[in-house]
Write an enzyme that holds these catalytic residues in place. Sequence first.
Site, PDB file in Angstrom:
ATOM      1  N   THR A  50       0.844  -1.307   0.228  1.00 30.72           N
ATOM      2  CA  THR A  50      -0.107  -0.086   0.016  1.00 30.72           C
ATOM      3  C   THR A  50       0.877   1.209   0.089  1.00 30.72           C
ATOM      4  O   THR A  50       2.154   1.240   0.492  1.00 30.72           O
ATOM      5  CB  THR A  50      -0.898  -0.097   1.198  1.00 30.72           C
ATOM      6  OG1 THR A  50       0.028   0.110   2.438  1.00 30.72           O
ATOM      7  CG2 THR A  50      -1.955  -1.174   1.410  1.00 30.72           C
ATOM      8  N   ASP A  51       0.134   2.244  -0.402  1.00 33.96           N
ATOM      9  CA  ASP A  51       1.098   3.446  -0.311  1.00 33.96           C
ATOM     10  C   ASP A  51       0.586   4.512   0.864  1.00 33.96           C
ATOM     11  O   ASP A  51      -0.267   4.130   1.360  1.00 33.96           O
ATOM     12  CB  ASP A  51       0.628   4.619  -1.907  1.00 33.96           C
ATOM     13  CG  ASP A  51       1.114   3.642  -2.954  1.00 33.96           C
ATOM     14  OD1 ASP A  51       2.263   3.034  -2.954  1.00 33.96           O
ATOM     15  OD2 ASP A  51       0.396   3.645  -3.808  1.00 33.96           O
ATOM     16  N   LYS A  52       1.406   5.523   0.729  1.00 37.93           N
ATOM     17  CA  LYS A  52       1.145   6.529   2.242  1.00 37.93           C
ATOM     18  C   LYS A  52      -0.618   6.940   1.979  1.00 37.93           C
ATOM     19  O   LYS A  52      -0.888   7.052   0.790  1.00 37.93           O
ATOM     20  CB  LYS A  52       1.914   7.643   1.686  1.00 37.93           C
ATOM     21  CG  LYS A  52       1.687   8.738   2.795  1.00 37.93           C
ATOM     22  CD  LYS A  52       2.612   9.824   2.556  1.00 37.93           C
ATOM     23  CE  LYS A  52       2.299  11.083   3.421  1.00 37.93           C
ATOM     24  NZ  LYS A  52       3.097  12.263   3.054  1.00 37.93           N
ATOM     25  N   ARG A  53      -1.131   6.951   2.883  1.00 37.22           N
ATOM     26  CA  ARG A  53      -2.323   7.415   3.044  1.00 37.22           C
ATOM     27  C   ARG A  53      -3.418   6.411   2.705  1.00 37.22           C
ATOM     28  O   ARG A  53      -4.655   6.628   2.369  1.00 37.22           O
ATOM     29  CB  ARG A  53      -2.732   8.581   2.717  1.00 37.22           C
ATOM     30  CG  ARG A  53      -2.088   9.723   3.295  1.00 37.22           C
ATOM     31  CD  ARG A  53      -2.581  11.131   2.796  1.00 37.22           C
ATOM     32  NE  ARG A  53      -1.515  11.963   3.181  1.00 37.22           N
ATOM     33  CZ  ARG A  53      -0.818  12.733   2.098  1.00 37.22           C
ATOM     34  NH1 ARG A  53      -0.995  12.600   0.950  1.00 37.22           N
ATOM     35  NH2 ARG A  53       0.357  13.576   2.466  1.00 37.22           N
ATOM     36  N   VAL A  54      -3.044   5.128   2.267  1.00 35.50           N
ATOM     37  CA  VAL A  54      -3.920   4.034   1.703  1.00 35.50           C
ATOM     38  C   VAL A  54      -3.984   3.052   2.970  1.00 35.50           C
ATOM     39  O   VAL A  54      -2.937   2.493   3.367  1.00 35.50           O
ATOM     40  CB  VAL A  54      -3.410   3.242   0.531  1.00 35.50           C
ATOM     41  CG1 VAL A  54      -4.140   2.120  -0.049  1.00 35.50           C
ATOM     42  CG2 VAL A  54      -3.137   4.525  -0.622  1.00 35.50           C
TER      43      VAL A  54
END
Length: 138
Positions: A50-54
């Site tokens: 997952t990426d940042k803020r996900v």
Amino acid sequence: EYFGLQRQSDAAGLPTIEAELQRALEAAGAVRAENAGDLSKIGWSRSARTDKRVSAARNVVAAKLEVPDDDLAALVARLNDQLPADVRVFDAVRVVKSFNCKQACDRRRYAYLLPSMLLAPDAVVDAAFAAAGVGDAD
């Protein structure tokens, strides 16, 4: 709060879920001292990133761990004792030596949340922002 699942370089110093899991595994005694600090030494794999803020729920990771008396429930309890409240381990199961999460994953489900107002024509969105006193929508 986290910059995705995948651990970043030590130089970046960014909090990630993997960094929390690695710290908890080492603190719980699930990783031999000579393997500490290097996920590749314990055969680490993940089903997805997952990426940042996900956010992700029920992500699967695999590793070769030290489990006294093969007591997986006790391992889960020790890990959760070491993890922050917003990161949880729900279960642990024994897998075959060659198991790889990413290769074994047979499906992923994504959900994207988007305010429906943002699908309106630009003039409507601009008017809504203006009415809320937010200013220019650009």
